[in-house]
Write a protein that holds these residues in place. Structure first.
Motif, PDB file in Angstrom:
ATOM      1  N   ASN A  21       0.836  -1.209   0.000  1.00 50.94           N
ATOM      2  CA  ASN A  21       0.000   0.000   0.000  1.00 50.94           C
ATOM      3  C   ASN A  21       0.862   1.247   0.000  1.00 50.94           C
ATOM      4  N   THR A  32      -0.617   2.999  -8.135  1.00 53.14           N
ATOM      5  CA  THR A  32      -1.633   3.766  -8.868  1.00 53.14           C
ATOM      6  C   THR A  32      -1.010   5.009  -9.492  1.00 53.14           C
ATOM      7  N   THR A  33      -0.039   5.598  -8.807  1.00 51.87           N
ATOM      8  CA  THR A  33       0.663   6.745  -9.382  1.00 51.87           C
ATOM      9  C   THR A  33       1.352   6.331 -10.685  1.00 51.87           C
ATOM     10  N   GLU A  40      -4.777  -2.875 -10.101  1.00 49.00           N
ATOM     11  CA  GLU A  40      -5.361  -3.655  -8.991  1.00 49.00           C
ATOM     12  C   GLU A  40      -6.780  -4.148  -9.278  1.00 49.00           C
TER      13      GLU A  40
HETATM   14  P1  ATP Z   1      -2.610   1.201  -2.835  1.00 47.94           P
HETATM   15  O1  ATP Z   1      -2.155  -0.204  -3.071  1.00 47.94           O
HETATM   16  O2  ATP Z   1      -2.958   1.453  -1.403  1.00 47.94           O
HETATM   17  O3  ATP Z   1      -3.641   1.665  -3.802  1.00 47.94           O
HETATM   18  P2  ATP Z   1      -0.498   2.532  -4.339  1.00 47.94           P
HETATM   19  O4  ATP Z   1       0.779   1.797  -4.380  1.00 47.94           O
HETATM   20  O5  ATP Z   1      -1.378   2.432  -5.526  1.00 47.94           O
HETATM   21  O6  ATP Z   1      -1.292   2.125  -3.034  1.00 47.94           O
HETATM   22  P3  ATP Z   1      -0.594   5.389  -4.756  1.00 47.94           P
HETATM   23  O7  ATP Z   1      -2.080   5.460  -4.854  1.00 47.94           O
HETATM   24  O8  ATP Z   1       0.193   5.539  -5.990  1.00 47.94           O
HETATM   25  O9  ATP Z   1      -0.145   4.049  -4.024  1.00 47.94           O
HETATM   26  O10 ATP Z   1      -0.158   6.482  -3.688  1.00 47.94           O
HETATM   27  C1  ATP Z   1       1.179   6.669  -3.304  1.00 47.94           C
HETATM   28  C2  ATP Z   1       1.257   7.814  -2.304  1.00 47.94           C
HETATM   29  O11 ATP Z   1       0.918   9.052  -2.964  1.00 47.94           O
HETATM   30  C3  ATP Z   1       0.305   7.671  -1.140  1.00 47.94           C
HETATM   31  O12 ATP Z   1       0.977   8.085   0.025  1.00 47.94           O
HETATM   32  C4  ATP Z   1      -0.837   8.598  -1.485  1.00 47.94           C
HETATM   33  O13 ATP Z   1      -1.440   9.122  -0.328  1.00 47.94           O
HETATM   34  C5  ATP Z   1      -0.147   9.689  -2.274  1.00 47.94           C
HETATM   35  N1  ATP Z   1      -1.045  10.289  -3.271  1.00 47.94           N
HETATM   36  C6  ATP Z   1      -1.736   9.624  -4.231  1.00 47.94           C
HETATM   37  N2  ATP Z   1      -2.474  10.466  -4.976  1.00 47.94           N
HETATM   38  C7  ATP Z   1      -2.268  11.705  -4.468  1.00 47.94           C
HETATM   39  C8  ATP Z   1      -2.755  13.013  -4.784  1.00 47.94           C
HETATM   40  N3  ATP Z   1      -3.602  13.202  -5.806  1.00 47.94           N
HETATM   41  N4  ATP Z   1      -2.303  14.046  -4.027  1.00 47.94           N
HETATM   42  C9  ATP Z   1      -1.455  13.856  -3.009  1.00 47.94           C
HETATM   43  N5  ATP Z   1      -0.946  12.645  -2.662  1.00 47.94           N
HETATM   44  C10 ATP Z   1      -1.343  11.600  -3.359  1.00 47.94           C
END
Ligand code: ATP
Length: 233
Positions: free
Chosen positions: A36, A41-42, A161
């Protein structure tokens, strides 16, 4: 088909991806794993061009995403399956699929035979075509979101995902379908948290931790790797 080269992104002043290099070659099924908040997702959003790379390069089908624009990905042969499905809840299943089909300009076959193909691939969809997408179960919505990406016959699908929130039985079904699509020649970038399932069907994998690629390699090696396991299993 897809290349991220030394990509940095940030949300405001907060750095997110740092020096991320990922490639997906034609015909591959590549799995991007990570806990997580790792930035999965980024990465998806960066591939789509929604999040801009501050440094480095993102090329999809040999084209720079910054110049291409998200709206042109479908026509280029890239199907997207975003996290949370993102269907239009008030539209019927068929209308949602039509939107996926219409996003691809210059497509060959007509809509009806393509719809029929999707019903054959996802038998659950057939009896739900006239139902509002928002009233489907989570599992059914996941299938429709994948069918919407596939109906335009993309060369590559990028999935964020997709198994999230599905029952173990449905996850199995979903991964089987993903494997089948791959077997029929579609290139796949599968973003997953479920390492065993993801690597179980992938050719290669990347493990993303705190915005960096912590490990990469053939899926079988990653599955067996202690380091990879300690990072996310
Ligand atoms: P998960 O498996 O929980 O979905 P992830 O690996 O997909 O996690 P991301 O959604 O890419 O992770 O988020 C990475 C980090 O960037 C997190 O700490 C999230 O809070 C932050 N983040 C994501 N989108 C934004 C946004 N639009 N503005 C600020 N911070 C963000």
């Amino acid at each position: 088909m897809l290349e991220l080269k030394d990509v940095d992104t940030a949300y405001g002043a907060v750095p997110m991806l740092r020096g991320v290099t990922i490639s997906v070659r034609p015909g591959e099924l590549v799995c991007l794993l990570g806990p997580n908040g790792a930035g999965k997702t980024t990465t998806f959003m960066t591939v789509c061009g929604v999040v801009k790379a501050q440094r480095g390069k993102v090329e999809v089908m040999g084209k720079d995403i910054a110049a291409l624009g998200t709206e042109n990905l479908a026509a280029l042969g890239v199907g997207l399956v975003p996290e949370g499905r993102r269907l239009f809840p008030g539209l019927t299943v068929q209308e949602n699929l039509r939107l996926g089909y219409d996003a691809v300009s210059g497509r060959g076959p007509d809509f009806e035979p393509q719809l029929e193909k999707m019903c054959a691939l996802f038998p659950r969809i057939r009896e739900r075509l006239r139902q509002a997408a928002g009233t489907l179960s989570g599992g059914e919505q996941a299938m429709v979101a994948l069918a919407r990406a596939l109906i335009g016959e993309p060369k590559m699908v990028v999935m964020d995902e997709p198994s999230l929130g599905l029952s173990p039985k449905l996850i199995g079904e979903y991964f089987e379908i993903t494997q089948e699509i791959h077997r029929h020649g579609t290139t796949v970038l599968l973003i997953e948290q479920n390492a065993e399932m993801g690597l179980g069907i992938a050719d290669r994998g990347y493990v993303l931790v705190k915005g960096k690629v912590a490990q990469e390699g053939p899926a079988r090696e990653l599955l067996a790797s202690r380091t990879a396991r300690s990072l996310y299993l």
